[in-house]
Scaffold this motif. Structure first.
Motif, PDB file in Angstrom:
ATOM      1  N   PHE A   1     -29.347 -92.037  31.204  1.00 43.86           N
ATOM      2  CA  PHE A   1     -28.619 -90.551  30.825  1.00 43.86           C
ATOM      3  C   PHE A   1     -29.567 -89.990  31.154  1.00 43.86           C
ATOM      4  O   PHE A   1     -30.459 -89.912  30.095  1.00 43.86           O
ATOM      5  N   LEU A   2     -30.466 -89.322  31.607  1.00 42.29           N
ATOM      6  CA  LEU A   2     -31.539 -88.562  31.679  1.00 42.29           C
ATOM      7  C   LEU A   2     -31.070 -87.155  32.515  1.00 42.29           C
ATOM      8  O   LEU A   2     -30.351 -86.388  32.973  1.00 42.29           O
ATOM      9  N   VAL A   3     -31.717 -86.739  30.652  1.00 39.51           N
ATOM     10  CA  VAL A   3     -30.894 -84.939  31.014  1.00 39.51           C
ATOM     11  C   VAL A   3     -32.792 -84.245  30.770  1.00 39.51           C
ATOM     12  O   VAL A   3     -33.957 -84.470  30.302  1.00 39.51           O
ATOM     13  N   GLU A   4     -32.889 -83.385  32.143  1.00 38.42           N
ATOM     14  CA  GLU A   4     -33.998 -82.885  32.919  1.00 38.42           C
ATOM     15  C   GLU A   4     -33.709 -81.541  33.163  1.00 38.42           C
ATOM     16  O   GLU A   4     -33.185 -81.346  34.043  1.00 38.42           O
ATOM     17  N   GLN A   5     -35.168 -80.757  33.659  1.00 38.26           N
ATOM     18  CA  GLN A   5     -35.493 -79.921  34.053  1.00 38.26           C
ATOM     19  C   GLN A   5     -36.242 -79.775  35.748  1.00 38.26           C
ATOM     20  O   GLN A   5     -35.962 -79.385  36.107  1.00 38.26           O
ATOM     21  N   ASN A   6     -36.594 -81.275  35.742  1.00 37.00           N
ATOM     22  CA  ASN A   6     -37.834 -81.528  36.882  1.00 37.00           C
ATOM     23  C   ASN A   6     -36.603 -82.092  37.589  1.00 37.00           C
ATOM     24  O   ASN A   6     -36.802 -83.420  38.004  1.00 37.00           O
ATOM     25  N   VAL A   7     -35.778 -81.448  38.567  1.00 33.18           N
ATOM     26  CA  VAL A   7     -34.459 -81.387  39.440  1.00 33.18           C
ATOM     27  C   VAL A   7     -35.548 -82.743  40.527  1.00 33.18           C
ATOM     28  O   VAL A   7     -34.823 -83.568  41.183  1.00 33.18           O
ATOM     29  N   ARG A   8     -36.387 -82.226  41.668  1.00 29.77           N
ATOM     30  CA  ARG A   8     -36.922 -83.191  42.265  1.00 29.77           C
ATOM     31  C   ARG A   8     -37.226 -84.522  41.923  1.00 29.77           C
ATOM     32  O   ARG A   8     -36.881 -85.792  42.742  1.00 29.77           O
ATOM     33  N   GLN A   9     -37.660 -84.787  41.087  1.00 32.89           N
ATOM     34  CA  GLN A   9     -38.281 -86.520  40.555  1.00 32.89           C
ATOM     35  C   GLN A   9     -37.161 -86.953  39.759  1.00 32.89           C
ATOM     36  O   GLN A   9     -37.354 -87.734  39.953  1.00 32.89           O
ATOM     37  N   THR A  10     -36.009 -86.459  39.399  1.00 32.31           N
ATOM     38  CA  THR A  10     -35.262 -86.342  38.602  1.00 32.31           C
ATOM     39  C   THR A  10     -33.998 -86.771  39.584  1.00 32.31           C
ATOM     40  O   THR A  10     -33.026 -87.898  39.692  1.00 32.31           O
ATOM     41  N   LEU A  11     -33.901 -86.253  40.461  1.00 32.52           N
ATOM     42  CA  LEU A  11     -33.104 -87.019  41.708  1.00 32.52           C
ATOM     43  C   LEU A  11     -33.932 -88.121  42.372  1.00 32.52           C
ATOM     44  O   LEU A  11     -33.109 -88.644  42.713  1.00 32.52           O
ATOM     45  N   ALA A  12     -34.955 -88.208  42.344  1.00 27.69           N
ATOM     46  CA  ALA A  12     -35.757 -89.174  43.519  1.00 27.69           C
ATOM     47  C   ALA A  12     -35.352 -90.330  43.036  1.00 27.69           C
ATOM     48  O   ALA A  12     -35.431 -91.309  43.533  1.00 27.69           O
ATOM     49  N   ILE A  13     -34.942 -90.698  41.690  1.00 26.39           N
ATOM     50  CA  ILE A  13     -34.775 -91.963  41.392  1.00 26.39           C
ATOM     51  C   ILE A  13     -33.451 -91.547  40.399  1.00 26.39           C
ATOM     52  O   ILE A  13     -32.347 -93.268  40.305  1.00 26.39           O
ATOM     53  N   ALA A  14     -32.116 -90.687  40.360  1.00 27.26           N
ATOM     54  CA  ALA A  14     -31.094 -90.515  39.808  1.00 27.26           C
ATOM     55  C   ALA A  14     -29.836 -91.431  40.914  1.00 27.26           C
ATOM     56  O   ALA A  14     -30.347 -91.115  42.508  1.00 27.26           O
ATOM     57  N   HIS A  15     -28.951 -91.837  40.541  1.00 30.79           N
ATOM     58  CA  HIS A  15     -27.997 -92.541  41.138  1.00 30.79           C
ATOM     59  C   HIS A  15     -27.393 -91.304  41.281  1.00 30.79           C
ATOM     60  O   HIS A  15     -26.131 -91.404  42.829  1.00 30.79           O
ATOM     61  N   GLN A  16     -26.577 -90.788  40.350  1.00 32.06           N
ATOM     62  CA  GLN A  16     -25.237 -89.868  40.636  1.00 32.06           C
ATOM     63  C   GLN A  16     -25.684 -88.810  38.964  1.00 32.06           C
ATOM     64  O   GLN A  16     -27.004 -89.093  38.825  1.00 32.06           O
ATOM     65  N   GLY A  17     -25.372 -87.604  39.584  1.00 31.88           N
ATOM     66  CA  GLY A  17     -25.768 -87.026  38.294  1.00 31.88           C
ATOM     67  C   GLY A  17     -24.239 -85.563  38.398  1.00 31.88           C
ATOM     68  O   GLY A  17     -23.314 -85.876  39.338  1.00 31.88           O
TER      69      GLY A  17
ATOM     70  N   LYS B   1     -26.646 -97.552  36.092  1.00 32.32           N
ATOM     71  CA  LYS B   1     -27.048 -96.974  36.906  1.00 32.32           C
ATOM     72  C   LYS B   1     -27.968 -95.382  36.380  1.00 32.32           C
ATOM     73  O   LYS B   1     -27.998 -95.439  34.482  1.00 32.32           O
ATOM     74  N   THR B   2     -27.805 -94.905  36.553  1.00 31.37           N
ATOM     75  CA  THR B   2     -29.350 -93.643  36.015  1.00 31.37           C
ATOM     76  C   THR B   2     -28.152 -92.864  36.334  1.00 31.37           C
ATOM     77  O   THR B   2     -28.274 -92.347  37.474  1.00 31.37           O
ATOM     78  N   THR B   3     -27.623 -91.783  35.186  1.00 30.05           N
ATOM     79  CA  THR B   3     -27.019 -90.749  36.108  1.00 30.05           C
ATOM     80  C   THR B   3     -27.539 -89.696  35.478  1.00 30.05           C
ATOM     81  O   THR B   3     -28.057 -89.260  33.870  1.00 30.05           O
ATOM     82  N   CYS B   4     -28.015 -88.734  36.122  1.00 34.29           N
ATOM     83  CA  CYS B   4     -29.042 -87.099  35.509  1.00 34.29           C
ATOM     84  C   CYS B   4     -27.431 -86.309  34.857  1.00 34.29           C
ATOM     85  O   CYS B   4     -26.749 -86.091  35.478  1.00 34.29           O
ATOM     86  N   LEU B   5     -28.452 -85.076  33.477  1.00 37.54           N
ATOM     87  CA  LEU B   5     -28.195 -84.064  34.500  1.00 37.54           C
ATOM     88  C   LEU B   5     -28.277 -82.799  34.763  1.00 37.54           C
ATOM     89  O   LEU B   5     -29.546 -82.447  33.189  1.00 37.54           O
ATOM     90  N   LEU B   6     -28.543 -82.125  34.632  1.00 36.03           N
ATOM     91  CA  LEU B   6     -29.557 -80.870  35.335  1.00 36.03           C
ATOM     92  C   LEU B   6     -29.072 -79.626  34.547  1.00 36.03           C
ATOM     93  O   LEU B   6     -28.024 -79.508  34.574  1.00 36.03           O
ATOM     94  N   GLY B   7     -29.722 -78.664  34.429  1.00 42.66           N
ATOM     95  CA  GLY B   7     -29.103 -77.394  33.533  1.00 42.66           C
ATOM     96  C   GLY B   7     -30.440 -76.663  33.436  1.00 42.66           C
ATOM     97  O   GLY B   7     -31.239 -77.383  32.777  1.00 42.66           O
ATOM     98  N   SER B   8     -30.521 -75.756  33.719  1.00 45.80           N
ATOM     99  CA  SER B   8     -31.445 -74.647  33.287  1.00 45.80           C
ATOM    100  C   SER B   8     -31.323 -74.372  31.658  1.00 45.80           C
ATOM    101  O   SER B   8     -30.130 -75.225  30.450  1.00 45.80           O
TER     102      SER B   8
END
Length: 238
Positions: A193-209, A33-40
């Protein structure tokens, strides 16, 4: 019986001197799975990555990978266990050609046959790199360097691929292409483990975050739950 998880972080605290950067961070990254980490900027995302790959030892807490405690383990041992990291800004070796850059990702693999098989797989994912394999990486475009960086990470044949800000400095078209590749990598069975600020595209491919703010996890859940989270909507979607 507990479900196997490639990476589990429990109550991680990291500080630089007397300044706390991460405070009680806990998360898990599931297989396939793809897990994302969002944050400024300044949230502590890069510090978390450095702790995961052994570059910044935590003050306290625990990191387990494939059931093994890797907290504070030497980076080369962590790589050997099957964790690859694609750093922010790509960081290719500019005076080495494409193929030499890729081979650096397999420096711990003693089998020439396995290395060639991995190289063929990377060229299958990125046909342009096969065409440019003799070109110095420093003369390539930002998008092409991103391909080299991801390909180099795949040469380790990782079980977990950590990718830091893959959209940084790229055109929208190249960002979309990179995210397509990341999705296909995950579909091949590699945890991402995807660490990103591009929230829209990240959440489009992530399973969880998770959402990291001022060194703390302030939200977590499935990608859909994060999209519907009021605080996430306010912070990232206006």
């Amino acid at each position: 019986m507990n479900k196997f998880k490639p990476l589990m972080v429990e109550n991680l605290h990291v500080a630089y001197g007397k300044a706390d950067v991460l405070c009680g961070v806990s998360l898990d990254i599931q297989p396939g799975k793809t897990t994302c980490l969002l944050g400024s900027n300044g949230a502590g995302k890069t510090t978390l990555i450095r702790a995961l790959v052994g570059l910044t030892p935590p003050r306290s807490g625990n990191i387990q990978f494939a059931g093994v405690d890797i907290t504070g383990m030497a980076p080369y041992k962590i790589v050997r266990m099957g964790i690859s990291c694609i750093p922010e800004g790509r960081r290719v070796f500019p005076k080495m050609n494409v193929e030499e850059n890729l081979l650096m990702g397999a420096y711990q693999e003693p089998s020439a046959a396995r290395i060639q098989n991995r190289l063929a797989r990377v060229y299958e994912i990125f046909p342009r790199l096969r065409e440019r394999r003799a070109q110095f990486a420093g003369t390539m475009s930002g998008g092409e360097q991103a391909m080299v960086s991801i390909g180099r990470g795949l040469m380790n044949e990782p079980r977990l691929l950590i990718i830091d800000e893959p959209s940084l400095g790229l055109s929208p078209a190249l960002v979309s292409e990179n995210f397509r590749v990341i999705r296909s990598i995950c579909e091949s069975g590699i945890a991402v483990f995807l660490v990103e600020q591009n929230v829209r595209q990240t959440l489009a491919i992530a399973h969880q975050g998770y959402v990291l703010s001022q060194g703390r996890i302030v939200a977590g859940g499935t990608a859909r739950e994060l999209k519907e989270n009021a605080e996430v909507q306010k912070a990232y979607f206006g």
